[in-house]
Scaffold this active site. Structure first.
Site, PDB file in Angstrom:
ATOM      1  N   GLY B 102       0.811  -1.221   0.000  1.00  0.00           N
ATOM      2  CA  GLY B 102       0.000   0.000   0.000  1.00  0.00           C
ATOM      3  C   GLY B 102       0.843   1.270   0.000  1.00  0.00           C
ATOM      4  O   GLY B 102       1.994   1.261   0.439  1.00  0.00           O
ATOM      5  N   CYS B 103       0.257   2.373  -0.528  1.00  0.00           N
ATOM      6  CA  CYS B 103       0.984   3.647  -0.592  1.00  0.00           C
ATOM      7  C   CYS B 103       1.007   4.360   0.763  1.00  0.00           C
ATOM      8  O   CYS B 103       1.949   5.076   1.077  1.00  0.00           O
ATOM      9  CB  CYS B 103       0.353   4.581  -1.614  1.00  0.00           C
ATOM     10  SG  CYS B 103       0.897   4.262  -3.281  1.00  0.00           S
ATOM     11  N   VAL B 104      -0.075   4.234   1.523  1.00  0.00           N
ATOM     12  CA  VAL B 104      -0.154   4.971   2.789  1.00  0.00           C
ATOM     13  C   VAL B 104      -0.442   3.986   3.909  1.00  0.00           C
ATOM     14  O   VAL B 104      -1.409   3.242   3.834  1.00  0.00           O
ATOM     15  CB  VAL B 104      -1.263   6.039   2.761  1.00  0.00           C
ATOM     16  CG1 VAL B 104      -1.307   6.791   4.082  1.00  0.00           C
ATOM     17  CG2 VAL B 104      -1.026   6.997   1.621  1.00  0.00           C
TER      18      VAL B 104
END
Lengths: 169, 104
Positions: B102-104
């Site tokens: 995931g990015c965040v």
């Protein structure tokens, strides 16, 4: 095919004296344009990169206590929504588009702007406010998000981020 | 596919060194992996490792730092102290899980 490593295979986690540094200039105050800088800053910090954010012009809305929790998204002038531009001008349309975008962001488990800034600070990131933008809007340090380290001139920011890679958003 | 030897046992890894089969992991492996990246595991480290393993088993993917903090209840600052520089990746490595996507 199976390769057998005799020496221990250890991921490269870098070293504590990594020289990498990132400067991100946030110049936009729309909800959709606040996120690219926040996401990239967060990612860089998670990779051990020293990260500085400089908020300038409309980007000030991201750190101004009065506006930071209330950024908006509009379809107007944004052809990437692939909707007729006339729709965007209808009353209530910006509120609706903002509501939808907030919901999408929340559903993905991504924090809102104030919480995201806190996460960035907790990860060791630095927040700076632009002196000229503060003067133009007659704002002082106490009007800004508490974690903003200071209101500094553009040249001070350039000095602080010597050797950094730079993103302008 | 790559294999490497940990404590005399052969385990499967990706080309970076992250374990690819969570069942090949145990607490002894974690200690060895941690030592390789200069970490000595404390009770606090173990709480985070156990959360990550449990969450992975339930979700099928490795939690991001954000998720470890909001769902697991570990403050971001603490995670950076426990696993300096690259907390999410170091934690995944020691826990014998893939690095988070995931990015965040």
């Amino acid at each position: 095919m199976t390769i057998t490593e005799n020496a221990p295979l250890v991921p490269d986690f870098g070293t504590t004296d990594t020289p990498r540094k990132l400067a991100i200039i946030c110049s936009k105050g729309n909800l959709d344009m606040a996120y690219p800088g926040l996401v990239l800053a967060n990612a860089a910090l998670g990779e051990g990169v020293e990260t500085h954010l400089f908020f300038t012009f409309w980007g000030f809305d991201m750190i101004h206590k009065k506006t930071m929790g209330d950024l908006k998204f509009t379809m107007l002038g944004n052809t990437a929504t692939h909707m007729p531009q006339g729709l965007g001008g209808l009353p209530g349309m910006t509120a609706l588009a903002t509501h939808q975008m907030r919901k999408t962001i929340t559903d993905l488990g991504i924090p809102d702007v104030p919480e995201f800034l806190q996460q960035i600070v907790d990860s060791g990131g630095h927040l700076w406010a632009c002196r000229m933008s503060a003067d133009m809007q007659h704002l002082e340090q106490e009007d800004l998000y508490d974690e903003v380290e200071g209101i500094i001139s553009a040249s001070d920011f350039i000095e602080k981020t010597a050797g950094a890679q730079l993103l302008f958003i | 596919m790559t294999t490497t030897t940990i404590d005399g046992r052969t385990v499967h890894t990706n080309d970076e060194g992250f374990l690819t089969d969570p069942t090949e992991w145990d607490e002894q492996v974690a200690e060895t992996l941690a030592a390789r990246i200069g970490l000595e595991l404390t009770a606090e480290h173990w709480r985070a490792i156990r959360f990550l393993r449990t969450d992975y088993a339930a979700q099928g993917e490795t939690a991001t730092l954000r998720r470890i903090s909001t769902v697991g209840g570990f403050p971001v600052k603490t995670l950076f102290q426990l696993f300096p520089q690259k907390p999410a990746k170091k934690l995944a490595y020691v826990a014998g899980l893939p690095k988070p996507q995931g990015c965040v």
